[in-house]
Motif scaffolding. Sequence first.
Motif, mmCIF file in Angstrom:
data_model
loop_
_atom_site.group_PDB
_atom_site.id
_atom_site.type_symbol
_atom_site.label_atom_id
_atom_site.label_comp_id
_atom_site.label_asym_id
_atom_site.label_seq_id
_atom_site.Cartn_x
_atom_site.Cartn_y
_atom_site.Cartn_z
ATOM 1 N N THR A 18 0.830 -1.206 0.000
ATOM 2 C CA THR A 18 0.000 0.000 0.000
ATOM 3 C C THR A 18 0.863 1.254 0.000
ATOM 4 O OG1 THR A 18 -1.761 -1.156 1.194
ATOM 5 C CG2 THR A 18 -1.820 1.251 1.229
ATOM 6 N N VAL A 19 1.846 1.297 0.896
ATOM 7 C CA VAL A 19 2.723 2.478 0.995
ATOM 8 C C VAL A 19 3.537 2.651 -0.283
ATOM 9 C CG1 VAL A 19 4.687 3.480 2.228
ATOM 10 C CG2 VAL A 19 2.865 2.359 3.514
ATOM 11 N N GLN A 20 4.170 1.574 -0.730
ATOM 12 C CA GLN A 20 5.086 1.679 -1.865
ATOM 13 C C GLN A 20 4.360 1.973 -3.173
ATOM 14 O OE1 GLN A 20 8.514 -0.717 -1.438
ATOM 15 N NE2 GLN A 20 8.727 -1.124 -3.613
ATOM 16 N N THR A 21 3.256 1.299 -3.410
ATOM 17 C CA THR A 21 2.509 1.522 -4.660
ATOM 18 C C THR A 21 1.938 2.934 -4.709
ATOM 19 O OG1 THR A 21 1.898 -0.828 -4.685
ATOM 20 C CG2 THR A 21 0.678 0.628 -6.146
ATOM 21 N N THR A 22 1.372 3.397 -3.612
ATOM 22 C CA THR A 22 0.814 4.750 -3.560
ATOM 23 C C THR A 22 1.891 5.786 -3.827
ATOM 24 O OG1 THR A 22 -0.805 4.018 -1.912
ATOM 25 C CG2 THR A 22 -0.478 6.387 -2.125
ATOM 26 N N TRP A 23 3.068 5.574 -3.230
ATOM 27 C CA TRP A 23 4.172 6.526 -3.400
ATOM 28 C C TRP A 23 4.665 6.540 -4.846
ATOM 29 C CZ3 TRP A 23 8.524 6.962 0.837
ATOM 30 C CH2 TRP A 23 9.242 8.145 0.643
ATOM 31 N N VAL A 24 4.871 5.367 -5.441
ATOM 32 C CA VAL A 24 5.372 5.289 -6.822
ATOM 33 C C VAL A 24 4.434 6.014 -7.786
ATOM 34 C CG1 VAL A 24 5.785 3.731 -8.768
ATOM 35 C CG2 VAL A 24 6.720 3.176 -6.519
ATOM 36 N N PHE A 25 3.130 5.779 -7.627
ATOM 37 C CA PHE A 25 2.185 6.369 -8.587
ATOM 38 C C PHE A 25 1.766 7.792 -8.216
ATOM 39 C CE2 PHE A 25 2.110 2.008 -9.900
ATOM 40 C CZ PHE A 25 1.963 2.105 -11.273
ATOM 41 N N SER A 26 2.401 8.351 -7.187
ATOM 42 C CA SER A 26 2.221 9.780 -6.920
ATOM 43 C C SER A 26 3.199 10.602 -7.757
ATOM 44 C CB SER A 26 2.442 10.080 -5.429
ATOM 45 O OG SER A 26 3.807 9.916 -5.076
ATOM 46 N N PHE A 27 4.221 9.937 -8.347
ATOM 47 C CA PHE A 27 5.175 10.635 -9.211
ATOM 48 C C PHE A 27 4.538 10.893 -10.577
ATOM 49 C CE2 PHE A 27 8.340 8.209 -6.538
ATOM 50 C CZ PHE A 27 8.834 9.323 -5.877
ATOM 51 N N PRO A 28 4.905 11.999 -11.213
ATOM 52 C CA PRO A 28 4.440 12.229 -12.594
ATOM 53 C C PRO A 28 5.253 11.369 -13.561
ATOM 54 C CG PRO A 28 5.859 14.026 -11.893
ATOM 55 C CD PRO A 28 5.696 13.135 -10.702
ATOM 56 N N PHE A 29 4.614 10.922 -14.639
ATOM 57 C CA PHE A 29 5.299 10.132 -15.660
ATOM 58 C C PHE A 29 5.249 10.911 -16.971
ATOM 59 C CE2 PHE A 29 3.769 7.008 -12.586
ATOM 60 C CZ PHE A 29 4.941 6.300 -12.331
ATOM 61 N N CYS A 30 6.406 11.147 -17.557
ATOM 62 C CA CYS A 30 6.452 11.880 -18.824
ATOM 63 C C CYS A 30 7.544 11.279 -19.698
ATOM 64 C CB CYS A 30 6.707 13.360 -18.574
ATOM 65 S SG CYS A 30 8.132 13.687 -17.524
ATOM 66 N N GLY A 31 7.535 11.671 -20.946
ATOM 67 C CA GLY A 31 8.511 11.111 -21.881
ATOM 68 C C GLY A 31 8.088 9.723 -22.320
ATOM 69 N N SER A 32 9.020 8.777 -22.300
ATOM 70 C CA SER A 32 8.722 7.412 -22.746
ATOM 71 C C SER A 32 7.748 6.724 -21.795
ATOM 72 C CB SER A 32 10.021 6.608 -22.822
ATOM 73 O OG SER A 32 9.744 5.258 -23.104
ATOM 74 N N ASN A 33 6.859 5.931 -22.363
ATOM 75 C CA ASN A 33 5.928 5.148 -21.541
ATOM 76 C C ASN A 33 6.191 3.651 -21.686
ATOM 77 O OD1 ASN A 33 5.010 4.806 -24.161
ATOM 78 N ND2 ASN A 33 2.841 4.811 -23.576
ATOM 79 N N GLU A 34 7.391 3.306 -22.203
ATOM 80 C CA GLU A 34 7.743 1.904 -22.420
ATOM 81 C C GLU A 34 8.487 1.344 -21.202
ATOM 82 O OE1 GLU A 34 9.940 1.710 -26.071
ATOM 83 O OE2 GLU A 34 8.111 1.643 -27.282
ATOM 84 N N ILE A 35 7.908 0.310 -20.609
ATOM 85 C CA ILE A 35 8.529 -0.373 -19.463
ATOM 86 C C ILE A 35 9.285 -1.580 -20.011
ATOM 87 C CG2 ILE A 35 8.127 -1.600 -17.301
ATOM 88 C CD1 ILE A 35 5.520 -0.016 -17.005
ATOM 89 N N ASN A 36 10.612 -1.521 -19.938
ATOM 90 C CA ASN A 36 11.437 -2.600 -20.485
ATOM 91 C C ASN A 36 11.565 -3.735 -19.470
ATOM 92 O OD1 ASN A 36 13.066 -4.080 -22.155
ATOM 93 N ND2 ASN A 36 14.870 -2.775 -21.937
ATOM 94 N N HIS A 37 10.426 -4.379 -19.243
ATOM 95 C CA HIS A 37 10.373 -5.446 -18.238
ATOM 96 C C HIS A 37 9.200 -6.364 -18.569
ATOM 97 C CE1 HIS A 37 12.051 -7.056 -14.615
ATOM 98 N NE2 HIS A 37 10.895 -7.055 -13.969
ATOM 99 N N ILE A 38 9.034 -7.440 -17.766
ATOM 100 C CA ILE A 38 7.954 -8.392 -18.019
ATOM 101 C C ILE A 38 6.691 -8.066 -17.231
ATOM 102 C CG2 ILE A 38 9.526 -10.267 -18.621
ATOM 103 C CD1 ILE A 38 9.095 -11.339 -15.727
#
Length: 314
Positions: free
Chosen positions: A157-177
């Motif tokens: 809950t803490v980690q996911t909420t914190w990560v998605f509080s950041f803005p995302f710009c530029g590339s939207n490609e996640i080089n992962h599975i």
Amino acid sequence: MKRQNQSSVVEFILLGFSNFPELQEQLFGAFLVVCLVTLMGNTIIIIVISLEQSLHVPLYLFLQNLSVVDMGMSAVIMPVMLVILSTEKMRISILGCLVQMYFILTLGVTECFLLGVMAFDRFAAICHPLSYPMIMNKMVFMQLVTFSWISGITVATVQTTWVFSFPFCGSNEINHISCETPAVLELACADTFLFEIYAFTGTLLTVIVPFSLILLSYIRILFAILKMPSTTGKQKAFSTCASHLTSVTLFYGTASMTYLQPKSGYSPETKKLTSLAYSLLTPLLNPLIYSLRNSEMKRALMKIWQRKVALHTF
């Protein structure tokens, strides 16, 4: 302009193994088999332990919880992997990515603590056999299982909420599975230093605390086994613990490589392979490790099978 770029990122693209288009069909077939075997193996463990009264003891009830976690991890990651392999890339909404990250973290942290309490259970059973029923009574068992699940939910809950509080710009490609924290964090266009300190510290505690408990438990177990006069007793104790140690080595080793590595520590392909090892290989092998190495599980499975055959016969 910056605000425009930030608001334009409404979805991510998971690249998976798109660098190897010639392997997509073979990988799809392999992962489909892994998915089916994982779900079948863990389902059998859950059902056998539920149906067989003699297995309603902490050792097997912890194992049942571990199978639920492993099934969940496979169900969260595998369908996305199969879609990526069938289309080479996969679009996933920000909400979908958030949900996947949340469940990966919940199940991963829960498994970390479950493996720790399973080691403590073996320590109590082997080193203090006479007082074991009092040490690991029903109340203690429930508290340990509840603590494991609540720890996973809290961290996620803490980690996911914190990560998605950041803005995302530029590339939207996640080089992962999958939408794992380190991979998604690379796309954030904000200062993530404070979060990285928190995440590293949290991951260190999540890994070190259970692993220390496991290490201390098995050191004590080793000394207790060496003092046993009976060779048969030694073999049985070693056999009981070998399956747990195998699972621990697989899970902690590969998970640590994923979450405790420096950002530029490994290539993206290496990160994908280590992620596959702990999120898909461990759930696949756990049923085989615990079932094939455990005589009580095999006897219980045979008993249920014979009961079913007898019912059909009459």
